[in-house]
Motif scaffolding. Structure first.
Motif, PDB file in Angstrom:
ATOM      1  N   VAL A 140       0.842  -1.194   0.000  1.00  0.00           N
ATOM      2  CA  VAL A 140       0.000   0.000   0.000  1.00  0.00           C
ATOM      3  C   VAL A 140       0.872   1.236   0.000  1.00  0.00           C
ATOM      4  N   ARG A 141       0.587   2.153  -0.921  1.00  0.00           N
ATOM      5  CA  ARG A 141       1.223   3.469  -0.860  1.00  0.00           C
ATOM      6  C   ARG A 141       0.153   4.528  -0.648  1.00  0.00           C
ATOM      7  N   VAL A 146       4.780   3.770   2.485  1.00  0.00           N
ATOM      8  CA  VAL A 146       4.612   2.514   1.777  1.00  0.00           C
ATOM      9  C   VAL A 146       4.606   1.392   2.807  1.00  0.00           C
ATOM     10  N   TRP A 147       3.581   0.532   2.737  1.00  0.00           N
ATOM     11  CA  TRP A 147       3.454  -0.591   3.660  1.00  0.00           C
ATOM     12  C   TRP A 147       3.469  -1.909   2.899  1.00  0.00           C
ATOM     13  N   PHE A 148       4.167  -2.904   3.464  1.00  0.00           N
ATOM     14  CA  PHE A 148       4.091  -4.281   3.019  1.00  0.00           C
ATOM     15  C   PHE A 148       3.441  -5.074   4.157  1.00  0.00           C
ATOM     16  N   ALA A 157       5.919  -4.303   7.109  1.00  0.00           N
ATOM     17  CA  ALA A 157       7.134  -3.503   6.965  1.00  0.00           C
ATOM     18  C   ALA A 157       6.737  -2.150   6.399  1.00  0.00           C
ATOM     19  N   HIS A 158       7.374  -1.098   6.903  1.00  0.00           N
ATOM     20  CA  HIS A 158       7.023   0.264   6.516  1.00  0.00           C
ATOM     21  C   HIS A 158       8.235   0.976   5.940  1.00  0.00           C
ATOM     22  N   GLN A 173       3.219   4.300  -9.027  1.00  0.00           N
ATOM     23  CA  GLN A 173       2.919   2.886  -9.114  1.00  0.00           C
ATOM     24  C   GLN A 173       4.097   2.022  -8.717  1.00  0.00           C
ATOM     25  N   GLY A 174       5.314   2.476  -8.968  1.00  0.00           N
ATOM     26  CA  GLY A 174       6.464   1.626  -8.711  1.00  0.00           C
ATOM     27  C   GLY A 174       6.889   1.578  -7.271  1.00  0.00           C
ATOM     28  N   ALA A 175       6.558   2.591  -6.490  1.00  0.00           N
ATOM     29  CA  ALA A 175       7.072   2.653  -5.122  1.00  0.00           C
ATOM     30  C   ALA A 175       6.694   1.416  -4.337  1.00  0.00           C
ATOM     31  N   GLY A 176       7.706   0.819  -3.715  1.00  0.00           N
ATOM     32  CA  GLY A 176       7.458  -0.344  -2.882  1.00  0.00           C
ATOM     33  C   GLY A 176       7.120  -1.594  -3.644  1.00  0.00           C
TER      34      GLY A 176
END
Length: 385
Positions: A140-141, A146-148, A157-158, A173-176
């Motif tokens: 999620v951004r 950004v969160w995983f 993970a943040h 779109q690419g972040a994370g």
């Protein structure tokens, strides 16, 4: 995109390459970034033929349509199918669950079939929900956050993106590691150059939308890629699906595409994320770019000549991305990853993760090289530094 012309064969020849790889790639792990270029978002079955023919367009016109699309908001289901020839991994659960955003999680997405829900809204909001069996993984951004998250082991993970990083203002779109078929397509469209043949096949239908079937075929034999088929929405130019076939193969090694799609703006609650109670939360460190950019510039670190830790050799389909300096601890960490340790094999000078479309070399001195090229190309790039 540069000026184009049609060769004697009637196929498009593009005289200039598209802009360099996006800045956000430097935030991904050194092995994960090249792998994700091939793995992309999350994909599916072959597009069906379109029932209502679209107006005829030349290859140059379809390329321009894809390059100029303005779709900023969408939601839909994306399915992915990958058969990259990875070594068979042990059955059952690994000794340590794949952490969100880890090399192991990337390797998992490079195998088999996966389904995901994708949500996008503007430059700063994106979410991908990967639906595993009896579990879910989320990326999620929302703004600079950004969160995983993995429900399998309730871990999160943040990553906090730097406030003044160009990747934050230009790309969302690419972040994370968040990807859509459009981003996967861009990675291949950016390689279109005079060594590439481009044509348009019969119309196809993806998620109920009529699309042009853009066919890209490298003329170079120094790449693992045989051809790429990109379904380009006939109305707005959004890439709807991507199919990549390895050189010499008769069916795609990787396919990614929407099975359902809405262009309405998603509800903003989709992009709000709070780690569930009892979850283990890890803060991901942001690389110290001051050491990567002594001059303080914002030049793309993936671009040739950047004063960073990343080197680029070759061009187009023959590009090899590598780390300029060895990092033994980082390489050791990569190789100790439970799945990576099973998939990588010993080769002269290091260890190799080999797939039908991407090869990754971890050298004995801790450098990492990756590209859609044969292993000997990676070894040559490593030896030249």
């Amino acid at each position: 995109m540069g000026s184009n012309r049609l060769g004697s064969s009637g196929r498009l020849q593009v005289n200039k390459t598209a802009p360099g790889r996006r800045v956000w790639l430097r935030w991904l792990p050194a092995v994960a970034a090249p792998a994700v270029i091939a793995a992309g978002a999350l994909a599916g079955s072959l597009p069906a033929g379109a029932s209502d023919p679209l107006p005829a367009k030349t290859p140059a016109q379809v390329l321009e349509l894809a390059a100029s699309h303005q779709v900023q908001a969408l939601s839909g289901t994306v399915e992915q199918s990958a058969d990259l020839g990875l070594p068979e991994l042990p059955a059952g659960k690994p000794s340590t669950p794949a952490s969100p955003g880890s090399v192991a999680s990337v390797i998992e997405l490079l195998s088999g079939k996966h389904s995901a829900r994708v949500f996008l809204d503007g430059k700063d909001n994106a979410r991908v929900q990967v639906m595993d069996q009896l579990a879910e993984r989320d990326v999620v951004r929302h703004g600079s956050d950004v969160w995983f998250y993995s429900s399998k082991d309730n871990t999160a993970a943040h990553l906090a993106l730097p406030a003044h990083d160009p990747a934050q203002s230009k790309n969302h779109q690419g972040a994370g590691g968040v990807h859509t078929p459009a981003e996967v397509a861009q990675q291949f469209l950016s390689k279109v150059d005079p060594t590439t043949a481009v044509s348009v096949g019969p119309d196809v239908s993806v998620a109920g939308r009529a699309a042009y079937n853009l066919l890209i075929e490298p003329r170079s034999d120094a790449t693992l890629v045989g051809k790429v088929a990109i379904a380009v929405d006939g109305r707005n130019g959004l890439p709807l699906s991507v199919q990549v076939t390895a050189r010499g193969a008769d069916k795609p090694a990787f396919s990614s595409g929407f099975t359902s799609l809405s262009l309405a703006v998603p509800d903003q609650s989709v992009f709000a994320f709070t780690p569930p109670p009892g979850s283990t939360v890890k803060e991901l460190p942001v690389p110290d770019k001051s050491r990567e950019r002594p001059d303080g510039s914002h030049q793309d670190a993936m671009h040739k000549g950047a004063k960073g830790q990343v080197s680029v050799t070759g061009t187009g389909w023959e590009t090899v991305v590598g780390t300029a300096h060895g990092n033994a601890s980082a390489a050791e960490s990569v190789l100790k990853d439970p799945l990576m340790s099973q998939a990588a094999v010993a080769v002269p000078g290091g260890r190799l993760l080999s797939t039908a479309l991407v090869n990754v070399l971890v050298t004995d001195d801790g450098r990492i090289f990756a590209g859609m090229v044969p292993p000997e190309r990676l070894q040559s790039a490593a030896a030249a530094q």
